[in-house]
Design a protein around this motif. Structure first.
Motif, short mmCIF file in Angstrom:
data_model
loop_
_atom_site.label_atom_id
_atom_site.label_comp_id
_atom_site.label_asym_id
_atom_site.label_seq_id
_atom_site.Cartn_x
_atom_site.Cartn_y
_atom_site.Cartn_z
N ASN A 193 0.82 -1.20 0.00
CA ASN A 193 0.00 0.00 0.00
C ASN A 193 0.86 1.26 0.00
O ASN A 193 0.61 2.21 -0.74
CB ASN A 193 -0.91 0.01 1.23
CG ASN A 193 -2.03 1.03 1.13
OD1 ASN A 193 -3.15 0.70 0.78
ND2 ASN A 193 -1.73 2.27 1.45
N ALA A 194 1.93 1.25 0.83
CA ALA A 194 2.80 2.43 0.88
C ALA A 194 3.48 2.68 -0.46
O ALA A 194 3.62 3.83 -0.89
CB ALA A 194 3.85 2.24 1.98
N ALA A 195 3.91 1.61 -1.13
CA ALA A 195 4.57 1.77 -2.42
C ALA A 195 3.62 2.36 -3.45
O ALA A 195 4.01 3.25 -4.24
CB ALA A 195 5.11 0.43 -2.90
N LEU A 196 2.38 1.90 -3.46
CA LEU A 196 1.42 2.41 -4.44
C LEU A 196 1.10 3.89 -4.19
O LEU A 196 1.04 4.68 -5.13
CB LEU A 196 0.13 1.58 -4.39
CG LEU A 196 0.26 0.13 -4.88
CD1 LEU A 196 -1.01 -0.65 -4.57
CD2 LEU A 196 0.54 0.10 -6.38
N VAL A 197 0.90 4.25 -2.92
CA VAL A 197 0.59 5.64 -2.61
C VAL A 197 1.79 6.54 -2.88
O VAL A 197 1.65 7.66 -3.39
CB VAL A 197 0.13 5.76 -1.14
CG1 VAL A 197 -0.08 7.23 -0.77
CG2 VAL A 197 -1.16 4.98 -0.93
N THR A 198 2.99 6.05 -2.54
CA THR A 198 4.19 6.84 -2.81
C THR A 198 4.38 7.06 -4.31
O THR A 198 4.84 8.12 -4.74
CB THR A 198 5.43 6.14 -2.22
OG1 THR A 198 5.25 6.00 -0.80
CG2 THR A 198 6.69 6.95 -2.49
N GLY A 199 4.02 6.06 -5.11
CA GLY A 199 4.10 6.23 -6.55
C GLY A 199 3.22 7.33 -7.06
O GLY A 199 3.52 7.97 -8.09
N ALA A 200 2.11 7.60 -6.36
CA ALA A 200 1.20 8.67 -6.78
C ALA A 200 1.59 10.03 -6.23
O ALA A 200 1.51 11.04 -6.91
CB ALA A 200 -0.23 8.33 -6.35
N ASP A 201 2.02 10.06 -4.96
CA ASP A 201 2.26 11.34 -4.29
C ASP A 201 3.72 11.68 -4.12
O ASP A 201 4.05 12.80 -3.73
CB ASP A 201 1.60 11.33 -2.90
CG ASP A 201 0.09 11.18 -2.98
OD1 ASP A 201 -0.47 11.54 -4.04
OD2 ASP A 201 -0.51 10.73 -2.00
N GLY A 202 4.61 10.73 -4.41
CA GLY A 202 6.03 10.98 -4.18
C GLY A 202 6.42 10.64 -2.75
O GLY A 202 5.57 10.54 -1.87
N PRO A 203 7.72 10.47 -2.49
CA PRO A 203 8.17 10.10 -1.14
C PRO A 203 8.00 11.24 -0.15
O PRO A 203 8.07 12.42 -0.52
CB PRO A 203 9.64 9.74 -1.35
CG PRO A 203 10.05 10.53 -2.55
CD PRO A 203 8.84 10.59 -3.44
#
Length: 430
Positions: A193-203
């Protein structure tokens, strides 16, 4: 309608303003703010994750069709999730978003991964998203769908790990191997989940993200005793649900922002709280500087004089709701005056800030508040807004950015209102 803040409609509708009543405007695909994002790659990524989630759910449901034996556990988990979410609603409304969107619903969803078939586990995710939409906080439709899709893929990945390892989460003996595999499954749930959200919003900066990670991990871990209780001791489920809510409201959610003051009339930050939170963001080193938006409603006093304070308050609430819908999770929205709002956009350059401001301006211009019905049919009132945009360097002073944005607002007013003006010379839009 530039420069005119009130719109009275007695049966006459603006072209393109209304959709059929049965189709809420927020959920009409062609009106989603998704299509107005400045980066096409972001649009493709968000749509791709949504499509992947739908395909994965269909395949998992065909491979593991729902069984009658899990209907009762599903009903117990669904009821417990909704009740606990309702009890935690005052906190959830003002909790800062973490990488795992469901918040207090997370233990129930992870428990569903452990005891249910994939289709019913996904149904819990959908139920959580609907409750968030109708009862907690409304994000833009595309963000709500993406959040549910990311959580769904994370849940399916954790379930696939358990299936591949052959672990029985509710076996009679919880040996070290089983506990270890359950822990890894929880990590898979969090990481995907964190990887998918980070892909959208950036780290995010580690210092900023650490409290949210701790909150997500704690909520996920609580799903283990919930899963055991659902299968072995259903009467303990209400006890665990109550404990979840108490811990959540009492401080387990370190990512909450209940320490700030909320304006009771609009539900956004008060001026003092917004300024304090914005200055705290500027104190964090690294990364590009933020942008500031100042919004001033056009002819608001005339609207109040003509329709009354009650209607004016309803318009302010509608504008605040539009702002909350259109900004990102990390952005700060506050009420800076009677008819003024301020938005801080961390890590946002002038081009993206102008795009966001224009999207907000257009949404506010198309937002109407119903008046008391008359013999001529329903009437509506709307308002336009003038927006000033200013950038702030990472080591800059917030007051300087606010002053520049205020000058840009005055330029927008002088140019005819219902406009967005950037503090940089020659950058304006109407």
């Amino acid at each position: 309608m530039v420069g005119d803040s009130t719109v009275a409609a007695g049966g006459e509708r603006r072209p393109g303003r209304f959709l059929p009543a049965l189709v809420p405007q927020r959920w009409a695909l062609r009106r989603w703010a998704l299509w107005g994002l400045p980066r096409r790659g972001s649009v493709c990524y968000l749509v791709g994750v949504d499509a992947l989630a739908v395909a994965a759910v269909v395949l998992a449901a065909l491979r593991f069709p729902p069984a009658t034996a899990v209907v009762a556990p599903f009903a117990l988990l669904a009821a417990g999730m909704v009740v606990s979410a309702e009890l935690a609603r005052p906190v959830e409304r003002h909790r800062e978003d973490t990488l795992l969107g469901p918040g207090v619903d997370t233990p129930w969803i992870f428990a569903g991964v452990l005891v249910l078939r994939p289709g019913l586990a996904t149904a819990l995710v959908v139920l959580s998203a609907l409750h968030q939409w109708f009862r907690v906080r409304r994000k833009p439709g595309y963000r709500q769908v993406f959040g549910a899709a990311a959580t769904t893929l994370a849940a399916l990945a954790a379930g696939a790990f358990l299936t591949a390892t052959g672990v029985r989460p509710l076996g009679e003996v919880l040996d070290a191997r089983t506990v270890g595999l359950l822990t890894v499954a929880g990590l898979v749930f969090l990481v995907v989940n964190a990887a998918l959200v980070t892909g959208a919003d950036g780290p995010r900066r580690p210092r900023e993200a650490a409290p949210g990670h701790a909150f997500d991990a704690a909520m996920t871990a609580f799903g283990l005793p919930l899963a055991w209780a659902v299968a072995a001791a259903p009467l303990l489920v209400p006890v665990l649900a109550g404990a979840t809510v108490v811990l959540h409201r009492g401080g387990l959610g370190a990512g909450r922002r209940d320490h700030v003051s909320i304006d009771p009339g609009t539900g956004v930050l008060t001026a003092a709280s917004w300024r304090g939170a914005a200055e705290a963001r500027l104190d964090r080193p690294g990364g590009p500087g933020p942008a500031v938006l100042l919004l001033d409603l056009d002819h608001f006093r005339l609207l109040n004089d003509r329709y009354g304070v009650r209607v004016g308050d309803a318009v302010l609430r509608a504008v605040a709701g539009t702002l909350r819908d259109e900004v990102r999770a990390a952005d700060l929205v506050g009420r800076s005056g009677g008819e003024e709002f301020a938005v801080l956009l961390p890590g946002t350059g002038p081009f993206d800030a102008m795009a966001i401001a224009e999207r907000i301006r257009l949404r506010i211009a198309s937002t109407l508040v119903a008046l008391k019905a008359s013999g001529d049919g329903p009437q509506f009132v709307g308002v336009t807004v003038s927006i000033g945009v200013a950038g702030c360097s990472p080591d800059g002073v917030l007051a300087d950015a606010l002053l520049a944005a205020e000058r840009a607002v005055l330029q927008a007013k002088a140019a005819g209102r219902n406009r967005t003006v950037c503090a940089e010379p020659g950058v304006s839009s109407s």
